[in-house]
Design a protein around this motif. Sequence first.
Motif, PDB file in Angstrom:
ATOM      1  N   MET A   1       0.846  -1.173   0.000  1.00 35.14           N
ATOM      2  CA  MET A   1       0.000   0.000   0.000  1.00 35.14           C
ATOM      3  C   MET A   1       0.896   1.243   0.000  1.00 35.14           C
ATOM      4  O   MET A   1       1.654   1.451   0.920  1.00 35.14           O
ATOM      5  N   GLU A   2       0.810   2.034  -1.041  1.00 39.57           N
ATOM      6  CA  GLU A   2       1.619   3.243  -1.153  1.00 39.57           C
ATOM      7  C   GLU A   2       0.863   4.397  -0.513  1.00 39.57           C
ATOM      8  O   GLU A   2      -0.234   4.731  -0.928  1.00 39.57           O
ATOM      9  N   ASN A   3       1.455   4.986   0.514  1.00 35.14           N
ATOM     10  CA  ASN A   3       0.782   6.046   1.252  1.00 35.14           C
ATOM     11  C   ASN A   3       1.563   7.339   1.251  1.00 35.14           C
ATOM     12  O   ASN A   3       1.473   8.117   2.182  1.00 35.14           O
ATOM     13  N   LYS A   4       2.340   7.542   0.215  1.00 35.07           N
ATOM     14  CA  LYS A   4       3.026   8.812   0.100  1.00 35.07           C
ATOM     15  C   LYS A   4       2.943   9.276  -1.342  1.00 35.07           C
ATOM     16  O   LYS A   4       2.846   8.477  -2.263  1.00 35.07           O
ATOM     17  N   TYR A   5       2.939  10.586  -1.499  1.00 37.46           N
ATOM     18  CA  TYR A   5       2.756  11.181  -2.804  1.00 37.46           C
ATOM     19  C   TYR A   5       3.875  12.178  -3.048  1.00 37.46           C
ATOM     20  O   TYR A   5       4.104  13.054  -2.228  1.00 37.46           O
ATOM     21  N   LYS A   6       4.554  12.044  -4.160  1.00 36.56           N
ATOM     22  CA  LYS A   6       5.630  12.969  -4.507  1.00 36.56           C
ATOM     23  C   LYS A   6       5.077  14.044  -5.426  1.00 36.56           C
ATOM     24  O   LYS A   6       4.380  13.746  -6.394  1.00 36.56           O
ATOM     25  N   LEU A   7       5.381  15.276  -5.080  1.00 34.31           N
ATOM     26  CA  LEU A   7       4.960  16.424  -5.869  1.00 34.31           C
ATOM     27  C   LEU A   7       6.128  17.379  -6.016  1.00 34.31           C
ATOM     28  O   LEU A   7       7.107  17.299  -5.278  1.00 34.31           O
ATOM     29  N   TRP A   8       6.004  18.291  -6.955  1.00 33.30           N
ATOM     30  CA  TRP A   8       6.985  19.351  -7.154  1.00 33.30           C
ATOM     31  C   TRP A   8       6.321  20.677  -6.820  1.00 33.30           C
ATOM     32  O   TRP A   8       5.182  20.921  -7.215  1.00 33.30           O
ATOM     33  N   VAL A   9       7.027  21.527  -6.099  1.00 34.20           N
ATOM     34  CA  VAL A   9       6.500  22.829  -5.690  1.00 34.20           C
ATOM     35  C   VAL A   9       7.358  23.919  -6.326  1.00 34.20           C
ATOM     36  O   VAL A   9       8.587  23.843  -6.298  1.00 34.20           O
ATOM     37  N   ALA A  10       6.680  24.936  -6.891  1.00 33.30           N
ATOM     38  CA  ALA A  10       7.386  26.059  -7.508  1.00 33.30           C
ATOM     39  C   ALA A  10       6.585  27.334  -7.271  1.00 33.30           C
ATOM     40  O   ALA A  10       5.360  27.303  -7.152  1.00 33.30           O
ATOM     41  N   ARG A  11       7.307  28.448  -7.210  1.00 36.72           N
ATOM     42  CA  ARG A  11       6.677  29.760  -7.037  1.00 36.72           C
ATOM     43  C   ARG A  11       6.823  30.544  -8.335  1.00 36.72           C
ATOM     44  O   ARG A  11       7.915  30.638  -8.886  1.00 36.72           O
ATOM     45  N   ASP A  12       5.706  31.107  -8.809  1.00 35.77           N
ATOM     46  CA  ASP A  12       5.787  31.880 -10.050  1.00 35.77           C
ATOM     47  C   ASP A  12       6.321  33.287  -9.772  1.00 35.77           C
ATOM     48  O   ASP A  12       6.566  33.656  -8.618  1.00 35.77           O
ATOM     49  N   LYS A  13       6.510  34.062 -10.818  1.00 34.26           N
ATOM     50  CA  LYS A  13       7.112  35.384 -10.670  1.00 34.26           C
ATOM     51  C   LYS A  13       6.215  36.342  -9.884  1.00 34.26           C
ATOM     52  O   LYS A  13       6.686  37.314  -9.319  1.00 34.26           O
ATOM     53  N   ASN A  14       4.908  36.046  -9.820  1.00 27.73           N
ATOM     54  CA  ASN A  14       3.966  36.866  -9.053  1.00 27.73           C
ATOM     55  C   ASN A  14       3.842  36.387  -7.603  1.00 27.73           C
ATOM     56  O   ASN A  14       2.930  36.794  -6.892  1.00 27.73           O
ATOM     57  N   CYS A  15       4.745  35.504  -7.199  1.00 29.16           N
ATOM     58  CA  CYS A  15       4.837  34.981  -5.823  1.00 29.16           C
ATOM     59  C   CYS A  15       3.756  33.979  -5.442  1.00 29.16           C
ATOM     60  O   CYS A  15       3.604  33.653  -4.270  1.00 29.16           O
ATOM     61  N   PHE A  16       3.001  33.467  -6.410  1.00 30.67           N
ATOM     62  CA  PHE A  16       2.013  32.436  -6.109  1.00 30.67           C
ATOM     63  C   PHE A  16       2.690  31.067  -6.113  1.00 30.67           C
ATOM     64  O   PHE A  16       3.593  30.812  -6.912  1.00 30.67           O
ATOM     65  N   LEU A  17       2.231  30.193  -5.233  1.00 29.16           N
ATOM     66  CA  LEU A  17       2.847  28.879  -5.040  1.00 29.16           C
ATOM     67  C   LEU A  17       1.947  27.797  -5.612  1.00 29.16           C
ATOM     68  O   LEU A  17       0.735  27.797  -5.372  1.00 29.16           O
ATOM     69  N   PHE A  18       2.548  26.869  -6.362  1.00 27.53           N
ATOM     70  CA  PHE A  18       1.788  25.797  -7.001  1.00 27.53           C
ATOM     71  C   PHE A  18       2.497  24.459  -6.838  1.00 27.53           C
ATOM     72  O   PHE A  18       3.713  24.396  -6.725  1.00 27.53           O
ATOM     73  N   ALA A  19       1.703  23.381  -6.860  1.00 25.38           N
ATOM     74  CA  ALA A  19       2.234  22.023  -6.819  1.00 25.38           C
ATOM     75  C   ALA A  19       1.959  21.354  -8.169  1.00 25.38           C
ATOM     76  O   ALA A  19       0.917  21.585  -8.789  1.00 25.38           O
ATOM     77  N   TYR A  20       2.913  20.533  -8.593  1.00 25.26           N
ATOM     78  CA  TYR A  20       2.834  19.851  -9.883  1.00 25.26           C
ATOM     79  C   TYR A  20       3.108  18.359  -9.688  1.00 25.26           C
ATOM     80  O   TYR A  20       3.853  17.970  -8.794  1.00 25.26           O
ATOM     81  N   GLU A  21       2.520  17.539 -10.550  1.00 32.04           N
ATOM     82  CA  GLU A  21       2.726  16.098 -10.476  1.00 32.04           C
ATOM     83  C   GLU A  21       4.100  15.694 -10.981  1.00 32.04           C
ATOM     84  O   GLU A  21       4.615  14.655 -10.600  1.00 32.04           O
ATOM     85  N   ASP A  22       4.667  16.493 -11.871  1.00 34.03           N
ATOM     86  CA  ASP A  22       6.008  16.234 -12.385  1.00 34.03           C
ATOM     87  C   ASP A  22       6.808  17.526 -12.293  1.00 34.03           C
ATOM     88  O   ASP A  22       6.252  18.583 -12.014  1.00 34.03           O
ATOM     89  N   LYS A  23       8.095  17.462 -12.508  1.00 37.16           N
ATOM     90  CA  LYS A  23       8.916  18.658 -12.390  1.00 37.16           C
ATOM     91  C   LYS A  23       8.551  19.635 -13.507  1.00 37.16           C
ATOM     92  O   LYS A  23       8.684  19.328 -14.689  1.00 37.16           O
ATOM     93  N   PRO A  24       8.074  20.837 -13.130  1.00 37.44           N
ATOM     94  CA  PRO A  24       7.678  21.809 -14.152  1.00 37.44           C
ATOM     95  C   PRO A  24       8.875  22.503 -14.787  1.00 37.44           C
ATOM     96  O   PRO A  24       9.982  22.476 -14.249  1.00 37.44           O
ATOM     97  N   ARG A  25       8.628  23.128 -15.947  1.00 38.71           N
ATOM     98  CA  ARG A  25       9.651  23.894 -16.660  1.00 38.71           C
ATOM     99  C   ARG A  25       9.342  25.379 -16.504  1.00 38.71           C
ATOM    100  O   ARG A  25       8.184  25.793 -16.558  1.00 38.71           O
ATOM    101  N   ASP A  53      14.438  30.272  -7.816  1.00 40.61           N
ATOM    102  CA  ASP A  53      14.820  28.918  -7.411  1.00 40.61           C
ATOM    103  C   ASP A  53      14.238  27.871  -8.361  1.00 40.61           C
ATOM    104  O   ASP A  53      13.199  28.095  -8.994  1.00 40.61           O
ATOM    105  N   GLU A  54      14.900  26.749  -8.407  1.00 41.19           N
ATOM    106  CA  GLU A  54      14.361  25.595  -9.120  1.00 41.19           C
ATOM    107  C   GLU A  54      13.237  24.995  -8.269  1.00 41.19           C
ATOM    108  O   GLU A  54      13.226  25.157  -7.048  1.00 41.19           O
TER     109      GLU A  54
END
Length: 98
Positions: A1-25, A53-54
């Motif tokens: 049973m897999e009970n952990k989820y890997k996500l990528w977090v990045a902040r855009d130039k307007n300082c909003f924070l988002f999560a992605y299922e894969d590494k965003p560009r 930041d990456e």
Amino acid sequence: MENKYKLWVARDKNCFLFAYEDKPRRHDNQKEWIGCFFSSMKNSYFPELTWKDEPIEIVIRPTITDIDAKAQEYANSVTDNEEIRELIINAFKAGYNA
């Protein structure tokens, strides 16, 4: 049973924070990250993360406050056999400690 989820977090130039299922560009022209969008996040999370930041990879795990009660409840819903219930409880607990 897999009970952990890997996500990528990045902040855009307007300082909003988002999560992605894969590494965003980084998309400099639009001042945002492009990727498989998962969710927006509170801007107060990861205050050290900036547009420059990456993206960072994070792992999220669900929280269960009373694993014993949850395991017992699940086992009782599956079978009346005491031996099988014990096996289910042990497997359930092991899954949440992975």
